[in-house]
Design an enzyme around this catalytic site. Structure first.
Site, PDB file in Angstrom:
ATOM      1  CE  LYS A   1      76.576  16.959  20.657  1.00 47.25           C
ATOM      2  NZ  LYS A   1      76.586  18.422  20.757  1.00 47.25           N
ATOM      3  NE  ARG A   2      72.550   9.894  28.086  1.00 49.82           N
ATOM      4  CZ  ARG A   2      72.236   8.693  28.530  1.00 49.82           C
ATOM      5  NH1 ARG A   2      73.055   8.071  29.361  1.00 49.82           N
ATOM      6  NH2 ARG A   2      71.122   8.098  28.176  1.00 49.82           N
TER       7      ARG A   2
END
Length: 468
Positions: A239-240
């Protein structure tokens, strides 16, 4: 042979860019060959599948305009078909019921590990035909015991799997639910899928699926297993890095064609071309040109490509996106002419529609404060007479357009022996609230006479008591 591809996501998580690239490759291959593209939702994992994830898949595919020719099909609506095929396989002897308990399987696994053998099902029930009371059986596929499965993969080349390394896969659980690998086989067979394009994490499933298809008398499709997308640091995409719901890219103001253009270039190339229209991608794409090495996600490259597409997009497309983004900032705009004018003026000055909206709010609603640094620099006592003269001359314009406004600004600069910038910047801060906007004549033309006059008056009042 007419090409049939499919995109078959599992709704156990939100659709992200890795899945979108697989969908794109499948869609492009079908479109390139004039074939058929199918959307299939593989939702047999009842515990982990969610309605939200299904909706994100459907909404994401709609936003990206990756239109399916058939579907969406849902596996949970095909259980009767799966059970019929299971019954057929049991009758033909290509599948069997296994009554081994979990404890027995774990004990055998421990013994295999102690002997330093690869842990796998040992075929204990393969030739037994005894019903074991009190035990709910699973159904296993009777995998061939010798020979090899050869996968002529369109990305990785020839990959060979020895059947001795493949154990008898469970195709129906003890609760009566069919398993993923089995459902995929029946679906691909029934839907006439000719080419399966999917992530290379599925490569190890392929030999079992091919064996099942052959046992059912079907011809296995051509397989192409595309490499995963890595983060900029070389680690698995998370997600990052950008492995978020595809709809977040819509919310952030990316154009769908730009996102698809970026994803198609992750592992595929066509000469030195970077910017592709949808039609150009369809014409040039071939799965055999996909690189088998993993590609790294680069957010800056995506932003650059998005800006390239914004500069080329029809103004109506930008205006529609700008309206949505402005609405997200709390302002409803129905003036289509103004939206198109602002979008056209800002298309080369923003990398996303969200950025365009943030930079353009002053066109659609009054700003609360001036940018402090810009106001202190440009809304000075020396600028006051310049702004008053501008206001007077703008009031006298017969036809309100950028050309006439530019003539007024030039005339005022000549009168006060100033550069155009020394006139334009005080006017820009007065009408836009800051030192950045599209060309000042275009900015003022878009704002209109009434707003421009009112904002110049506001600035003159502020210059008299700037602390207020």
């Amino acid at each position: 042979m007419s090409v049939v591809t499919r995109f078959a996501p599992s709704p156990t998580g939100l659709l992200h860019i890795g899945g979108v690239r697989t969908a794109l490759f499948s869609w492009l291959y079908a479109r390139h060959h004039g074939g058929k593209f199918i959307l299939r939702i593989e939702d047999t994992d009842r515990e982990r599948s969610t309605e939200q994830a299904v909706q994100v898949i459907l909404d994401g595919m709609h936003w990206l305009e990756l239109t399916a020719d058939e579907g969406p099909y849902f596996q949970t609506q095909r259980y009767d078909r799966y059970r019929a095929v299971l019954a057929q396989m049991l009758e033909q002897g290509t599948a069997y019921r296994c009554y081994c308990t979990k404890e027995e399987l774990e004990e055998r696994r421990a013994q295999q590990l102690a002997r330093k053998e690869k842990p796998r099902y040992d075929g204990h029930c393969r030739e037994l035909h005894v019903v074991r009371a009190g035990v709910a059986p699973v159904v296993r596929f009777k995998n061939p015991l010798d020979g090899a499965v050869i996968v002529e993969d369109q990305v990785h080349g020839r990959v060979v799997f020895e059947n001795t390394e493949l154990d008898d896969l469970i195709i129906e659980r003890s609760d009566g639910n069919p398993t993923y690998n089995f459902c995929v086989v029946v679906d691909d067979m029934d839907m006439g899928v000719t080419h399966v394009i999917r992530g290379d994490d599925h490569l190890n499933n392929t030999p079992r699926q091919m064996n099942m298809l052959l046992a059912l008398g079907a011809t296995p499709p051509v397989y192409a297993h595309v490499p995963m997308i890595l983060g900029p640091d070389g680690a698995k995409l998370s997600k990052r890095h950008g492995a978020v719901s595809v709809l977040q890219y819509q919310e952030e103001g990316y154009l769908p064609d730009a996102l698809l253009n970026y994803l198609v270039r992750l592992g595929w190339s066509h000469g030195d071309q970077e910017v592709f229209t949808r039609e150009e991608m369809i014409a040039a794409f071939d799965i055999k040109d996909v690189n088998k090495a993993a590609s790294a996600f680069n957010p800056e490259k995506l932003l650059w490509l998005n800006q390239q597409h914004m500069m080329r997009a029809p103004v109506g497309t930008l205006a529609a996106g700008l309206r949505t983004q402005i609405a997200a900032l709390g302002t409803a705009v129905e003036d289509e002419r103004l939206l198109e004018g602002v979008a056209n003026a800002q298309r080369e000055r923003a990398r996303t529609l969200k950025e365009m909206a943030q930079n353009s709010l002053f066109f659609f609603r009054e700003f609360e404060h001036y940018d402090e640094k810009a106001a202190r620099k440009h809304l000075t006592a020396d600028a006051a007479p310049v702004l008053r003269t501008l206001a007077e001359r703008l009031d006298a314009i017969g036809e309100w357009n950028a050309g006439a406004i530019h003539e007024v600004i030039s005339a005022v600069a000549l009168r006060y022996d100033l550069s155009l910038g020394k006139v334009a910047q005080p006017l820009r801060v007065a009408v836009a609230g800051g030192a950045v906007s599209p060309p000042i004549d275009i900015t003022v033309a878009l704002l209109g006479h009434r707003k421009t006059s009112a904002r110049i008056e506001r600035a003159l009042r502020w210059m008299q008591s700037p602390s207020s």
